[in-house]
Write a protein that holds these residues in place. Structure first.
Motif, PDB file in Angstrom:
ATOM      1  N   GLY A 108     -65.678 -30.297  -2.573  1.00 46.66           N
ATOM      2  CA  GLY A 108     -67.124 -30.526  -2.429  1.00 46.66           C
ATOM      3  C   GLY A 108     -67.555 -30.561  -0.981  1.00 46.66           C
ATOM      4  N   HIS A 109     -66.823 -29.845  -0.144  1.00 43.01           N
ATOM      5  CA  HIS A 109     -67.070 -29.889   1.303  1.00 43.01           C
ATOM      6  C   HIS A 109     -68.217 -28.948   1.654  1.00 43.01           C
ATOM      7  N   LEU A 110     -69.377 -29.512   2.000  1.00 52.88           N
ATOM      8  CA  LEU A 110     -70.550 -28.729   2.391  1.00 52.88           C
ATOM      9  C   LEU A 110     -70.694 -28.787   3.905  1.00 52.88           C
ATOM     10  N   ILE A 111     -71.637 -28.026   4.425  1.00 52.89           N
ATOM     11  CA  ILE A 111     -71.773 -27.951   5.879  1.00 52.89           C
ATOM     12  C   ILE A 111     -72.189 -29.297   6.471  1.00 52.89           C
ATOM     13  N   ASN A 112     -72.940 -30.093   5.715  1.00 53.91           N
ATOM     14  CA  ASN A 112     -73.281 -31.431   6.204  1.00 53.91           C
ATOM     15  C   ASN A 112     -72.035 -32.303   6.347  1.00 53.91           C
ATOM     16  N   ASN A 113     -71.106 -32.174   5.405  1.00 54.77           N
ATOM     17  CA  ASN A 113     -69.846 -32.909   5.504  1.00 54.77           C
ATOM     18  C   ASN A 113     -69.045 -32.446   6.713  1.00 54.77           C
ATOM     19  N   HIS A 114     -69.086 -31.134   6.993  1.00 53.11           N
ATOM     20  CA  HIS A 114     -68.366 -30.591   8.147  1.00 53.11           C
ATOM     21  C   HIS A 114     -68.964 -31.145   9.451  1.00 53.11           C
ATOM     22  N   ILE A 115     -70.287 -31.215   9.507  1.00 54.29           N
ATOM     23  CA  ILE A 115     -70.937 -31.773  10.704  1.00 54.29           C
ATOM     24  C   ILE A 115     -70.563 -33.239  10.871  1.00 54.29           C
ATOM     25  N   TYR A 116     -70.610 -33.992   9.782  1.00 51.72           N
ATOM     26  CA  TYR A 116     -70.259 -35.415   9.846  1.00 51.72           C
ATOM     27  C   TYR A 116     -68.800 -35.586  10.270  1.00 51.72           C
ATOM     28  N   ASP A 117     -67.931 -34.730   9.745  1.00 55.97           N
ATOM     29  CA  ASP A 117     -66.506 -34.814  10.078  1.00 55.97           C
ATOM     30  C   ASP A 117     -66.289 -34.660  11.580  1.00 55.97           C
ATOM     31  N   TYR A 118     -66.887 -33.622  12.167  1.00 61.23           N
ATOM     32  CA  TYR A 118     -66.658 -33.368  13.591  1.00 61.23           C
ATOM     33  C   TYR A 118     -67.435 -34.333  14.480  1.00 61.23           C
ATOM     34  N   ALA A 119     -68.576 -34.836  14.019  1.00 57.65           N
ATOM     35  CA  ALA A 119     -69.391 -35.705  14.875  1.00 57.65           C
ATOM     36  C   ALA A 119     -68.880 -37.142  14.893  1.00 57.65           C
ATOM     37  N   PHE A 120     -68.561 -37.689  13.728  1.00 60.48           N
ATOM     38  CA  PHE A 120     -68.287 -39.122  13.646  1.00 60.48           C
ATOM     39  C   PHE A 120     -66.826 -39.479  13.346  1.00 60.48           C
ATOM     40  N   LEU A 121     -66.021 -38.501  12.977  1.00 59.32           N
ATOM     41  CA  LEU A 121     -64.597 -38.759  12.776  1.00 59.32           C
ATOM     42  C   LEU A 121     -63.753 -38.191  13.918  1.00 59.32           C
ATOM     43  N   ARG A 122     -64.100 -36.984  14.386  1.00 61.59           N
ATOM     44  CA  ARG A 122     -63.322 -36.358  15.457  1.00 61.59           C
ATOM     45  C   ARG A 122     -63.998 -36.505  16.823  1.00 61.59           C
ATOM     46  N   TYR A 123     -65.257 -36.928  16.853  1.00 64.87           N
ATOM     47  CA  TYR A 123     -66.017 -37.092  18.104  1.00 64.87           C
ATOM     48  C   TYR A 123     -66.067 -35.796  18.914  1.00 64.87           C
ATOM     49  N   GLU A 124     -66.203 -34.689  18.219  1.00 60.12           N
ATOM     50  CA  GLU A 124     -66.415 -33.402  18.890  1.00 60.12           C
ATOM     51  C   GLU A 124     -67.890 -33.041  18.692  1.00 60.12           C
ATOM     52  N   TRP A 125     -68.730 -33.701  19.465  1.00 56.77           N
ATOM     53  CA  TRP A 125     -70.172 -33.582  19.251  1.00 56.77           C
ATOM     54  C   TRP A 125     -70.712 -32.223  19.674  1.00 56.77           C
ATOM     55  N   GLY A 126     -70.060 -31.579  20.615  1.00 56.21           N
ATOM     56  CA  GLY A 126     -70.492 -30.236  20.993  1.00 56.21           C
ATOM     57  C   GLY A 126     -70.343 -29.267  19.831  1.00 56.21           C
ATOM     58  N   TYR A 127     -69.178 -29.323  19.171  1.00 52.63           N
ATOM     59  CA  TYR A 127     -68.950 -28.428  18.031  1.00 52.63           C
ATOM     60  C   TYR A 127     -69.845 -28.816  16.846  1.00 52.63           C
ATOM     61  N   ALA A 128     -70.030 -30.118  16.639  1.00 51.77           N
ATOM     62  CA  ALA A 128     -70.928 -30.566  15.570  1.00 51.77           C
ATOM     63  C   ALA A 128     -72.360 -30.080  15.828  1.00 51.77           C
ATOM     64  N   SER A 129     -72.770 -30.069  17.087  1.00 50.28           N
ATOM     65  CA  SER A 129     -74.112 -29.556  17.412  1.00 50.28           C
ATOM     66  C   SER A 129     -74.207 -28.071  17.116  1.00 50.28           C
ATOM     67  N   ALA A 130     -73.119 -27.328  17.402  1.00 52.50           N
ATOM     68  CA  ALA A 130     -73.123 -25.893  17.086  1.00 52.50           C
ATOM     69  C   ALA A 130     -73.270 -25.671  15.578  1.00 52.50           C
ATOM     70  N   LEU A 131     -72.599 -26.484  14.777  1.00 53.35           N
ATOM     71  CA  LEU A 131     -72.754 -26.386  13.322  1.00 53.35           C
ATOM     72  C   LEU A 131     -74.196 -26.701  12.913  1.00 53.35           C
ATOM     73  N   SER A 132     -74.797 -27.689  13.577  1.00 46.59           N
ATOM     74  CA  SER A 132     -76.188 -28.053  13.266  1.00 46.59           C
ATOM     75  C   SER A 132     -77.135 -26.909  13.598  1.00 46.59           C
ATOM     76  N   VAL A 133     -76.859 -26.213  14.687  1.00 48.44           N
ATOM     77  CA  VAL A 133     -77.707 -25.079  15.066  1.00 48.44           C
ATOM     78  C   VAL A 133     -77.606 -23.967  14.024  1.00 48.44           C
ATOM     79  N   VAL A 134     -76.391 -23.705  13.540  1.00 53.33           N
ATOM     80  CA  VAL A 134     -76.221 -22.693  12.494  1.00 53.33           C
ATOM     81  C   VAL A 134     -76.980 -23.100  11.225  1.00 53.33           C
TER      82      VAL A 134
END
Length: 326
Positions: A278-304
């Motif tokens: 059930g992994h959606l793009i919102n889950n992917h953004i949350y994973d990279y932003a708040f679990l891995r602290y890769e906010w640059g990559y999470a922002s790129a996902l948000s832009v997409v």
């Protein structure tokens, strides 16, 4: 100093030749000054829109071009995040995109079509009972997320006292309780069912209101012109007459489908679902932003995600909007 009236601005605009961007800016400022009272009343909305929409979007776009962990100063890396996203992020390409497309294609158009069908059916009912059915269909969208999760979690609980397991065991259709929310085979289907159940929200009410604004004389004229059944009335009269409400509902359906990305976490209690079922793009953004602290990559996902939402929005305007809407 004598104030400049709006009429004087219009006359000046029509008589002043175009002298490039400087002249346009000067004319724009003169118009703003002439309509300063209107802009004063718009100021609260404009300030809120800039602070909570424009600035966050601009910051997300800038961060998408950096490597940023939330602590150190962002390091500019260009479009590397986007290249990594489409070439090396296996989870994104293998699970996130297919799951998001499947979820959006079923929930968005499916919920939209169901909203119209139920609104049309309720509109055919006598006025005395119409409100009760409208409330019954709108109620799920008013239920808080926690209560909603409790209802559906209990329904799909993996033990023998879960509602669905209990019914199926009683009927002899299964021999052992099924782990509905932990089994990748069922999770996406359950997510779609729960989301569509809650999709009868503002869009449904807008369609119901739009149906009541259709001129009934059009139906009589249509029968004279050869319309023979209700399906033809809907296609040739009802839908064209309520295009603004259809457009509004389409936009709300898009927003609802995008916002529903947290439904998998709410049902399973886990940010990462089993085998990314059930992994959606919102889950992917949350994973990279708040679990891995890769906010640059999470922002790129948000832009997409933002660009995809904008493209779908333009498609909705093209289908249901007019030139003035665009």
């Amino acid at each position: 100093m004598k104030p400049v009236s709006h009429t004087e601005v219009v006359i000046s605009r029509s008589s002043t030749p175009n002298k490039g961007y400087g002249a346009k800016l000067k004319r724009f400022l003169r118009e703003c000054w002439a309509d300063r009272l209107s802009y004063l009343f718009l100021a609260p909305f404009l300030l809120s829109f800039v602070c909570f929409i424009i600035i966050p979007v601009v910051v997300a776009v800038l961060l998408s071009l950096t490597s940023f962990n939330g602590f150190a100063f962002p390091r500019f890396i260009g479009v590397s995040n986007f290249i990594y996203m489409f070439t090396q992020d296996v989870v994104f390409m293998k699970y996130t995109i297919p799951n998001t497309l499947k979820f959006a294609l079923v929930v968005g158009p499916g919920g939209y079509i169901l909203s119209f069908i139920f609104a049309w059916l309720i509109h055919q009912l006598p006025r005395s009972i119409r409100d009760y059915f409208s409330l019954a269909l709108y109620a799920p969208s008013m239920v808080a997320g926690v209560a909603l999760t409790m209802v559906w979690t209990a329904t799909f609980s993996g033990d023998s006292i879960g509602y669905l397991n209990n019914i199926l065991l009683s009927l002899g259709l299964i021999e052992t309780p099924q782990l509905w929310l932990q089994d990748p085979k069922y999770l996406m289907t359950i997510m779609i069912v729960v989301t569509m159940w809650t999709s009868m929200g503002v869009g449904f009410l807008a369609m119901l209101g739009g149906l009541q604004t259709v001129n009934t004389e059009l139906y009589e004229a249509g029968r004279i012109d050869g319309i023979k059944n209700s399906l033809q009335e809907v296609y040739y009269i009802t839908i064209p007459s309520m295009k603004p409400q259809m457009l509004f509902s389409a936009v709300m359906a898009i927003v609802g489908a995008i916002k529903a990305g947290s439904i998998s976490s709410a049902l399973t209690g886990m940010t990462i679902t089993p085998q990314y079922a059930g992994h959606l793009i919102n889950n992917h953004i949350y994973d990279y932003a708040f679990l891995r602290y890769e906010w640059g990559y999470a922002s790129a996902l948000s832009v997409v995600l933002l660009l995809a939402s904008y493209a779908i929005m333009k498609l909705s305007y093209w289908v249901f909007g007019t030139k003035e809407d665009e």
